[in-house]
Design a protein around this motif. Structure first.
Motif, PDB file in Angstrom:
ATOM      1  N   ALA A  72      -4.856   8.675  -6.933  1.00  0.00           N
ATOM      2  CA  ALA A  72      -5.322   8.374  -5.585  1.00  0.00           C
ATOM      3  C   ALA A  72      -6.779   8.747  -5.425  1.00  0.00           C
ATOM      4  N   GLN A 122       0.333   3.864  -2.925  1.00  0.00           N
ATOM      5  CA  GLN A 122      -0.163   5.198  -2.594  1.00  0.00           C
ATOM      6  C   GLN A 122       0.812   6.276  -3.038  1.00  0.00           C
ATOM      7  N   ARG A 180       0.824  -1.214   0.000  1.00  0.00           N
ATOM      8  CA  ARG A 180       0.000   0.000   0.000  1.00  0.00           C
ATOM      9  C   ARG A 180       0.854   1.259   0.000  1.00  0.00           C
ATOM     10  N   GLU A 184       0.391   6.525  -6.809  1.00  0.00           N
ATOM     11  CA  GLU A 184      -0.911   7.078  -7.188  1.00  0.00           C
ATOM     12  C   GLU A 184      -1.021   8.563  -6.863  1.00  0.00           C
TER      13      GLU A 184
END
Length: 232
Positions: free
Chosen positions: A231, A222, A218, A225
């Motif tokens: 995101a 993240q 993650r 993104e």
């Protein structure tokens, strides 16, 4: 395997527990891995020795996403059918591994697998300009291939050049080497959408502590993104 340019995280099982591949693969998928990256090395094209077709066949039942098999071997053509039969979804060959990358990519496509072409750090983007209509993926090496855990080499200029060359073709740009939450934004902004990460995914975790894999995945996703406006 439908095509989209959303960020995909492809953990390299070269950094997994070699005595427990089945559970390691299932753990990273359960924790959010999009693809499973398998680094095949021959001790000749690169200075390391890893997996052959029997190992890939053994991994296959545990992979429910995409098995992304990266062949760092030379010669490559005699082994394409064996890796396809072992269950590879994507087979990537290096442009530097032989004299006829066009023929190699044709052979990969003939098996029904998706075809990838990889570029070492010293190889320019233009080396694949005339085979882009034969590939589903271009893998940009951001380390010199052969070992996990190496430091990131900045290839963002090459990635941007490839992104322009690819245009609207349904071709992924994959980055392999030194991907972390710190480097992921650099390559994602340049145009990469598939990020291979080994030690950055597996560090601190285990099958018994698989949640750490999820946290690591993650964090990389993240970071990429956010850098590209993907995101939520």
């Amino acid at each position: 395997m439908s095509f989209d340019r959303r960020i995909k995280i492809a953990p390299s099982i070269l950094s997994a527990d070699f005595a427990d591949f089945g559970r390691e693969i299932r753990a990273i998928e359960e924790q959010g891995a999009d693809w499973v990256h398998v680094d095949v090395m021959d001790g000749h094209f690169v200075p390391n020795l890893t997996f052959g077709p029997p190992a890939v066949k053994a991994f296959r039942p545990h992979v429910s996403t995409v098995m992304d098999v990266h062949l760092m071997i030379a010669p490559v053509d005699p082994y394409i059918d064996a890796f396809a039969e072992a269950g590879a979804d994507i087979i990537t060959a290096h442009v530097e591994a032989g004299p006829h990358i066009h023929r190699t990519l044709q052979a990969i496509r003939a098996t029904g697998a998706r075809a990838g072409v990889a570029l070492n750090p010293g190889t320019p983007a233009e080396a694949v300009a005339h085979v882009l209509d034969l590939v589903d993926l271009v893998c940009v090496m951001t380390v010199n291939p052969g070992f996990g855990g190496q430091s990131f080499l900045d290839m963002t200029g090459k990635i941007r050049a490839l992104r322009t060359m690819i245009g609207d073709r349904p071709v992924h740009i994959e980055v392999d080497g030194g991907v972390t939450p710190e480097t992921a934004p650099l390559v994602a902004r340049a145009g990469a959408d598939a990020l291979v990460a080994g030690s950055a995914v597996f560090k601190g975790g285990s099958v018994a502590k698989a949640g750490v894999y999820g946290e690591n995945i993650r964090a990389i996703r993240q970071a990429a993104e956010l850098a590209t406006g993907q995101a939520a």
